[in-house]
Design a protein around this motif. Structure first.
Motif, PDB file in Angstrom:
ATOM      1  N   HIS A 180     -12.423  26.599   1.457  1.00 40.11           N
ATOM      2  CA  HIS A 180     -11.690  27.854   1.251  1.00 40.11           C
ATOM      3  C   HIS A 180     -10.480  27.943   2.157  1.00 40.11           C
ATOM      4  N   SER A 181     -10.611  27.418   3.371  1.00 42.92           N
ATOM      5  CA  SER A 181      -9.540  27.554   4.361  1.00 42.92           C
ATOM      6  C   SER A 181      -8.293  26.746   4.006  1.00 42.92           C
ATOM      7  N   VAL A 182      -8.411  25.786   3.112  1.00 43.92           N
ATOM      8  CA  VAL A 182      -7.249  24.947   2.771  1.00 43.92           C
ATOM      9  C   VAL A 182      -6.847  25.063   1.300  1.00 43.92           C
ATOM     10  N   LYS A 183      -7.634  25.779   0.525  1.00 45.21           N
ATOM     11  CA  LYS A 183      -7.352  25.881  -0.910  1.00 45.21           C
ATOM     12  C   LYS A 183      -5.980  26.500  -1.126  1.00 45.21           C
ATOM     13  N   GLY A 184      -5.214  25.867  -1.991  1.00 45.81           N
ATOM     14  CA  GLY A 184      -3.865  26.336  -2.267  1.00 45.81           C
ATOM     15  C   GLY A 184      -2.815  25.727  -1.359  1.00 45.81           C
ATOM     16  N   ARG A 185      -3.241  25.089  -0.276  1.00 43.36           N
ATOM     17  CA  ARG A 185      -2.302  24.456   0.651  1.00 43.36           C
ATOM     18  C   ARG A 185      -2.444  22.939   0.664  1.00 43.36           C
ATOM     19  N   PHE A 186      -3.653  22.448   0.444  1.00 42.17           N
ATOM     20  CA  PHE A 186      -3.921  21.007   0.485  1.00 42.17           C
ATOM     21  C   PHE A 186      -4.203  20.507  -0.928  1.00 42.17           C
ATOM     22  N   THR A 187      -3.804  19.264  -1.175  1.00 35.62           N
ATOM     23  CA  THR A 187      -4.063  18.629  -2.456  1.00 35.62           C
ATOM     24  C   THR A 187      -4.508  17.194  -2.219  1.00 35.62           C
ATOM     25  N   THR A 188      -5.603  16.816  -2.835  1.00 33.89           N
ATOM     26  CA  THR A 188      -6.039  15.433  -2.748  1.00 33.89           C
ATOM     27  C   THR A 188      -5.848  14.744  -4.092  1.00 33.89           C
ATOM     28  N   SER A 189      -5.502  13.475  -4.049  1.00 39.57           N
ATOM     29  CA  SER A 189      -5.287  12.682  -5.254  1.00 39.57           C
ATOM     30  C   SER A 189      -5.653  11.242  -4.938  1.00 39.57           C
ATOM     31  N   ARG A 190      -5.738  10.431  -5.967  1.00 36.41           N
ATOM     32  CA  ARG A 190      -6.083   9.031  -5.765  1.00 36.41           C
ATOM     33  C   ARG A 190      -5.417   8.175  -6.826  1.00 36.41           C
ATOM     34  N   ASP A 191      -5.266   6.910  -6.453  1.00 37.30           N
ATOM     35  CA  ASP A 191      -4.786   5.892  -7.386  1.00 37.30           C
ATOM     36  C   ASP A 191      -5.740   4.719  -7.258  1.00 37.30           C
ATOM     37  N   ASN A 192      -6.608   4.561  -8.222  1.00 35.19           N
ATOM     38  CA  ASN A 192      -7.626   3.512  -8.114  1.00 35.19           C
ATOM     39  C   ASN A 192      -7.020   2.108  -8.206  1.00 35.19           C
TER      40      ASN A 192
ATOM     41  N   TRP B 256      -5.134  10.182  -1.196  1.00 32.97           N
ATOM     42  CA  TRP B 256      -4.194  10.914  -0.350  1.00 32.97           C
ATOM     43  C   TRP B 256      -4.661  12.354  -0.132  1.00 32.97           C
ATOM     44  N   LEU B 257      -4.215  12.913   0.961  1.00 35.00           N
ATOM     45  CA  LEU B 257      -4.395  14.336   1.217  1.00 35.00           C
ATOM     46  C   LEU B 257      -3.036  14.897   1.605  1.00 35.00           C
ATOM     47  N   GLU B 258      -2.458  15.658   0.714  1.00 34.70           N
ATOM     48  CA  GLU B 258      -1.174  16.280   0.971  1.00 34.70           C
ATOM     49  C   GLU B 258      -1.420  17.670   1.533  1.00 34.70           C
ATOM     50  N   MET B 259      -0.834  17.937   2.695  1.00 38.16           N
ATOM     51  CA  MET B 259      -1.097  19.179   3.408  1.00 38.16           C
ATOM     52  C   MET B 259       0.202  19.947   3.576  1.00 38.16           C
TER      53      MET B 259
ATOM     54  N   LEU C 162       2.393  14.832  14.601  1.00 36.84           N
ATOM     55  CA  LEU C 162       2.707  16.156  15.124  1.00 36.84           C
ATOM     56  C   LEU C 162       3.692  16.835  14.177  1.00 36.84           C
ATOM     57  N   VAL C 163       3.387  18.065  13.818  1.00 36.31           N
ATOM     58  CA  VAL C 163       4.256  18.809  12.906  1.00 36.31           C
ATOM     59  C   VAL C 163       4.281  20.270  13.345  1.00 36.31           C
ATOM     60  N   GLN C 164       5.380  20.940  13.064  1.00 33.61           N
ATOM     61  CA  GLN C 164       5.467  22.365  13.390  1.00 33.61           C
ATOM     62  C   GLN C 164       4.744  23.202  12.341  1.00 33.61           C
ATOM     63  N   ALA C 165       4.323  24.368  12.765  1.00 30.44           N
ATOM     64  CA  ALA C 165       3.679  25.291  11.836  1.00 30.44           C
ATOM     65  C   ALA C 165       4.589  25.538  10.635  1.00 30.44           C
ATOM     66  N   GLY C 166       3.986  25.538   9.464  1.00 33.34           N
ATOM     67  CA  GLY C 166       4.744  25.692   8.234  1.00 33.34           C
ATOM     68  C   GLY C 166       5.165  24.381   7.609  1.00 33.34           C
ATOM     69  N   GLY C 167       4.991  23.308   8.343  1.00 25.34           N
ATOM     70  CA  GLY C 167       5.400  22.001   7.859  1.00 25.34           C
ATOM     71  C   GLY C 167       4.356  21.337   6.993  1.00 25.34           C
ATOM     72  N   SER C 168       4.641  20.089   6.647  1.00 24.69           N
ATOM     73  CA  SER C 168       3.781  19.329   5.741  1.00 24.69           C
ATOM     74  C   SER C 168       3.523  17.931   6.284  1.00 24.69           C
ATOM     75  N   LEU C 169       2.393  17.393   5.898  1.00 21.21           N
ATOM     76  CA  LEU C 169       2.048  16.000   6.177  1.00 21.21           C
ATOM     77  C   LEU C 169       1.280  15.470   4.982  1.00 21.21           C
ATOM     78  N   LYS C 170       1.367  14.159   4.782  1.00 21.93           N
ATOM     79  CA  LYS C 170       0.580  13.526   3.719  1.00 21.93           C
ATOM     80  C   LYS C 170      -0.207  12.379   4.329  1.00 21.93           C
ATOM     81  N   LEU C 171      -1.507  12.512   4.297  1.00 22.44           N
ATOM     82  CA  LEU C 171      -2.381  11.474   4.794  1.00 22.44           C
ATOM     83  C   LEU C 171      -2.733  10.507   3.674  1.00 22.44           C
ATOM     84  N   ALA C 172      -2.900   9.255   4.058  1.00 24.48           N
ATOM     85  CA  ALA C 172      -3.357   8.237   3.120  1.00 24.48           C
ATOM     86  C   ALA C 172      -4.639   7.607   3.646  1.00 24.48           C
TER      87      ALA C 172
END
Length: 124
Positions: free
Chosen positions: A62-74, A80-83, A11-21
């Motif tokens: 389009h709805s997340v471009k510029g706000r979300f970033t995905t990356s990986r470490d093989n 990861w998905l950084e939001m 749970l996060v407030q609007a404007g906040g960030s989360l990073k999924l793994a």
């Protein structure tokens, strides 16, 4: 066979960030293209982001471009998905998925393995 396990939702407030793994076990992680999808209550699952097997290319809805970033470490078998700048419309269960043979796709049907999902809730 690949097992995928997502973590990092909450749970996060609007404007906040989360990073999924998304941690992968089994298979050859570096050979899989990875995707992120989400499903809000009462809606169909939708594409969010993808990353090629070696991370050379990413793409986003389009709805997340510029706000979300995905990356990986093989080496860590993890993607990861950084939001950032989250808003209530981002509330959904988020899934990671793996596509064999490095097949990048925006379509669910092209992914072979799925995680169980992690809930992201953004309060206003």
């Amino acid at each position: 066979q690949v097992q995928l396990v997502e973590s990092g939702g909450g749970l996060v407030q609007a404007g906040g960030s989360l990073k999924l793994a998304c941690a992968a076990a089994g298979g050859t992680f570096s050979s899989y293209a990875m995707g992120w999808f989400r499903q809000a209550a009462g809606k169909e699952r939708e594409f969010v982001a993808l990353i090629t097997p070696i991370g050379s290319r990413t793409d986003y809805a389009h709805s997340v471009k510029g706000r979300f970033t995905t990356s990986r470490d093989n080496a860590k078998n993890t993607v990861w998905l950084e939001m950032d700048s989250l808003n209530p419309e981002d509330t959904a269960v988020y899934y990671c998925a793996a596509a064999k043979f490095g097949r990048t796709s925006y379509w669910e049907r092209d992914y072979d393995y799925w995680g169980q999902g992690t809930q992201v809730t953004v309060s206003s």
